[in-house]
Design an enzyme around this catalytic site. Sequence first.
Site, PDB file in Angstrom:
ATOM      1  N   HIS A  51       0.856  -1.193   0.000  1.00  0.00           N
ATOM      2  CA  HIS A  51       0.000   0.000   0.000  1.00  0.00           C
ATOM      3  C   HIS A  51       0.894   1.245   0.000  1.00  0.00           C
ATOM      4  O   HIS A  51       1.961   1.248   0.630  1.00  0.00           O
ATOM      5  CB  HIS A  51      -0.906  -0.019   1.238  1.00  0.00           C
ATOM      6  N   GLU A  97      -3.723   2.019  -7.418  1.00  0.00           N
ATOM      7  CA  GLU A  97      -4.102   3.098  -6.514  1.00  0.00           C
ATOM      8  C   GLU A  97      -3.215   4.318  -6.766  1.00  0.00           C
ATOM      9  O   GLU A  97      -2.107   4.401  -6.192  1.00  0.00           O
ATOM     10  CB  GLU A  97      -3.937   2.652  -5.068  1.00  0.00           C
TER      11      GLU A  97
HETATM   12  C1  PEP Z   1      -6.869   3.095   0.259  1.00  0.00           C
HETATM   13  O1  PEP Z   1      -6.414   3.381   1.348  1.00  0.00           O
HETATM   14  O2  PEP Z   1      -6.511   2.039  -0.268  1.00  0.00           O
HETATM   15  C2  PEP Z   1      -7.808   4.019  -0.373  1.00  0.00           C
HETATM   16  C3  PEP Z   1      -8.098   3.806  -1.610  1.00  0.00           C
HETATM   17  O3  PEP Z   1      -8.296   5.052   0.415  1.00  0.00           O
HETATM   18  P1  PEP Z   1      -9.499   6.055   0.034  1.00  0.00           P
HETATM   19  O4  PEP Z   1     -10.611   5.218  -0.568  1.00  0.00           O
HETATM   20  O5  PEP Z   1      -9.876   6.695   1.306  1.00  0.00           O
HETATM   21  O6  PEP Z   1      -8.949   7.012  -0.983  1.00  0.00           O
END
Ligand code: PEP
Length: 253
Positions: A95, A167
């Site tokens: 992450h 992400e």
């Molecule tokens: C995450 O922490 O993986 C994430 C996508 O957070 P958020 O949805 O709050 O942006």
Amino acid sequence: MRRKLVAGNWKMQGRQESNAALLQALRLHEAEWAGVDMWVAPPSTYLLQVAEMVRGSAIGVAAQDVSGAGDGARTGEISAGMLVDCGCKAVIVGHSERRTFGLELDGVVAEKFAKAQEAGLVPILCVGETLAEREAGVTASVVQRQLDAVLQLTGVRALAQAVVAYEPVWAIGTGRTATPEQAQEVHALLRACVAREDAAVASGLRILYGGSVKAANAPALFAMADIDGALVGGASLDAGEFVAIARAARAAQ
Ligand code: PEP
């Protein structure tokens, strides 16, 4: 067909009482999201509580991190075998908050991925570029480098038992979501990278999008060909929002 998956990353949030209330609400609405996979990733202190509370439901338990080493002298770390023992089926690795605050490099993430799989956990490998990297036009090379570190250590077949989450760091917790087209472009690129090594693994691989996913933007994201669900942070702590995201995943399936 790839079954949609919504995974809730609770991050460093929750208490026993609020966890119980959230899980009860998710279970109460199970009929609305049946047919998609729903996993929740609580802090490690609550894994046993959550595993106990989801027993008999379709909700799976994931951890947020794992050690790249086996049981032994690693003060403060938690091994993959311990996560299995606590009822986990999956674990998030790489992450961006671990890469940034824990200074985890690609090689460390790859070791965590491998250790998780050895123990029978499904790793959820997070990749994504920072805002500076996107603006510099290097998004593709960044996510490929992050993926390659795992492929080099484990080989492409390992991805048959894994999930990838794209992400973009600039979209996490910022309220700023990638457009469905921006996300689709990177998802397609990641799938193509895997397909170059193994077409069957690539076509079965679930690639989640993560970054400020909410009930309002989920349907448009899930409509894209290579978006197979979402890794959800903030909105996964709100049962109504998370169930609505899961409903959107079901509708897109
Ligand atoms: C995450 O922490 O993986 C994430 C996508 O957070 P958020 O949805 O709050 O942006």
